[in-house]
Enzyme design. Structure first.
Site, PDB file in Angstrom:
ATOM      1  N   GLU A 156      10.933  58.666  -3.354  1.00 19.18           N
ATOM      2  CA  GLU A 156      10.202  58.032  -2.243  1.00 19.18           C
ATOM      3  C   GLU A 156      11.005  57.911  -0.946  1.00 19.18           C
ATOM      4  OE1 GLU A 156       8.817  54.297  -3.811  1.00 19.18           O
ATOM      5  OE2 GLU A 156       7.511  55.268  -5.265  1.00 19.18           O
ATOM      6  N   GLU A 261       3.733  60.471 -12.514  1.00 20.96           N
ATOM      7  CA  GLU A 261       3.358  59.067 -12.742  1.00 20.96           C
ATOM      8  C   GLU A 261       1.838  58.932 -12.671  1.00 20.96           C
ATOM      9  OE1 GLU A 261       5.658  56.431 -10.237  1.00 20.96           O
ATOM     10  OE2 GLU A 261       7.442  57.673 -10.417  1.00 20.96           O
TER      11      GLU A 261
HETATM   12  C1  XIL Z   1       6.758  50.505 -11.303  1.00 20.92           C
HETATM   13  C2  XIL Z   1       6.719  49.937 -12.730  1.00 20.92           C
HETATM   14  O1  XIL Z   1       5.645  50.510 -13.411  1.00 20.92           O
HETATM   15  C3  XIL Z   1       6.561  48.433 -12.680  1.00 20.92           C
HETATM   16  O2  XIL Z   1       6.666  47.890 -13.982  1.00 20.92           O
HETATM   17  C4  XIL Z   1       7.629  47.810 -11.780  1.00 20.92           C
HETATM   18  O3  XIL Z   1       7.405  46.430 -11.651  1.00 20.92           O
HETATM   19  C5  XIL Z   1       7.602  48.446 -10.409  1.00 20.92           C
HETATM   20  O4  XIL Z   1       7.752  49.864 -10.526  1.00 20.92           O
HETATM   21  N1  XIL Z   1       6.709  54.536  -8.187  1.00 20.92           N
HETATM   22  C6  XIL Z   1       7.751  54.703  -9.056  1.00 20.92           C
HETATM   23  C7  XIL Z   1       7.810  53.862 -10.281  1.00 20.92           C
HETATM   24  O5  XIL Z   1       8.569  55.620  -8.879  1.00 20.92           O
HETATM   25  O6  XIL Z   1       9.129  53.613 -10.687  1.00 20.92           O
HETATM   26  C8  XIL Z   1       7.064  52.573 -10.106  1.00 20.92           C
HETATM   27  O7  XIL Z   1       7.066  51.876 -11.361  1.00 20.92           O
HETATM   28  C9  XIL Z   1       5.662  52.822  -9.611  1.00 20.92           C
HETATM   29  C10 XIL Z   1       5.682  53.526  -8.277  1.00 20.92           C
END
Ligand code: XIL
Length: 372
Positions: A156, A261
């Site tokens: 990101e 994701e």
């Molecule tokens: C999220 C997790 O799912 C949550 O449990 C945590 O509180 C916050 O992070 N982008 C990413 C992930 O790269 O690591 C994130 O995961 C969601 C957005």
């Protein structure tokens, strides 16, 4: 019970068992084209959520840690690592035949908080941050050398308009923090794949920025294997056409693509909300939580259509895709119940709150089988 009835019952039971066993799984079908994965939390790997663990064993062949390899968790103080959960995750993956992916080495969210400031709380110098980043990446990647297939090296790093996100890494080191991070990771495990990962990558400005990054890293001689498109989608975004354009653009820039994701947020969103910046938070209001008793028929249709639209794009581009990972296993434990608004009932994943496979799973499988 007389013998005949008993036999009948047994055959009925066996019959159901066979029908269920015969239903193809995600890893048996999509797994022929790319890795199919799920993000796992610590409950799964510590035996506290066997229902989800069974789903992972049955349907997936790859895992990624949802939180425990992030900087703030794995490296809470400069001279102290907390390996317990990460070790357990890698071990669980190996014991259950899973390809393990590492997430993530350099990210502005959930970072090792001590990393950017000195003892007086002042920002550290460029040289100090490079040194700390070097040690963090080297220690984490070396610990799992040969056991983790690939790492999200930087996560990101761009704003939606394609400009660099002004993270402490960017502000203190400058834009060459990217190549430094990729080089440090490569030195620590030359066989590991290395990825750049981000959300909202269907957005043309962000797509172009990531293509420029890929080309620049390659020009500088860095290893980069794939762009990870997080794919945190909503019930009405992004456009599948733009999603596909991004896949093709990354491939043209010289890398593979992976959906890292994947989930579909089915709930209404506050105005001005978009993307997947985990720092965003909004006040709860019942109007943002309309499906506490289940999706309506209409909403469920939209849910299926969204999954099918995006998986159609994935299917068409499968030769360029390394992996598709869902961000979680069942709706019950998805992060989208609590983000960007706490305490909602969301339906973003392929398995429901009773650990049951949703009907769309077999529809996705059928789509892949028909195109084989
Ligand atoms: C999220 C997790 O799912 C949550 O449990 C945590 O509180 C916050 O992070 N982008 C990413 C992930 O790269 O690591 C994130 O995961 C969601 C957005």
């Amino acid at each position: 019970m007389n013998k005949k009835i008993a036999l009948f019952c047994v055959s009925l039971l066996l019959g159901t068992a066979t029908t269920q066993a015969q239903k193809p799984t995600l890893k048996e079908t999509l797994g022929k084209d790319f890795l199919v994965g799920a993000a796992v939390n610590v409950d799964i790997v510590n035996g506290r959520d066997e229902g989800s663990a069974d789903i992972v064993r049955k349907h997936f062949n790859s895992i990624v840690a949802e939180n425990c390899m992030k900087g703030e968790e794995i490296h809470p103080e400069e001279h102290r690592y907390n390996w317990t959960d990460a070790d357990k995750t890698v071990q669980w993956g190996e014991e259950n035949g899973q390809v393990v992916i590492g997430h993530c080495l350099v990210w502005h969210s959930q970072p090792p908080k001590w990393m950017f400031t000195d003892k007086q709380g002042k920002p550290v110098t460029r040289a100090v941050l490079i040194d700390r980043m070097y040690h963090h990446i080297t220690d984490v990647v070396t610990r799992y050398k040969g056991r983790i297939k690939g790492w999200d090296v930087v996560n990101e790093a761009f704003n939606d308009d394609g400009t660099y996100r002004k993270t402490p890494y960017y502000k203190i080191i400058g834009e060459d923090y990217f190549e430094l991070a990729f080089k440090f990771a490569h030195e620590a495990d030359p066989d590991a794949e290395l990825y750049y990962n981000d959300y909202s990558l269907s957005n043309p400005a962000k797509r172009d920025a990531v293509c420029r990054l890929v080309r620049r890293l390659k020009e500088k001689g860095c290893r980069i294997d794939a762009v990870g498109m997080q794919s945190h989608h909503g019930y009405d975004y992004p456009s599948p056409e733009e999603y596909e354009k991004s896949i093709k653009a990354f491939v043209a820039a010289g890398v593979k693509v992976q959906m890292t994701e994947f989930d579909i947020n089915m709930l209404p969103r506050p105005e001005n909300f978009h993307g997947a910046e985990v720092g965003q938070n909004f006040q709860y209001d019942t109007k943002y939580n309309p499906y506490t008793k289940g999706l309506t028929k209409k909403a469920n249709k939209i849910f299926e259509q969204q999954y099918l639209n995006f998986f159609k794009v994935i299917e068409r581009n499968k030769k360029d895709i390394l992996r598709v990972t869902l961000w979680g296993v069942t709706d019950a434990t998805s992060w989208l119940n609590d983000w960007p608004i706490h305490g909602r009932t969301n339906y973003p994943l392929l398995f429901d709150r009773d650990y049951k496979e949703k009907p769309v799973v077999q529809k996705i499988i059928k789509m892949f089988e028909e195109n084989r």
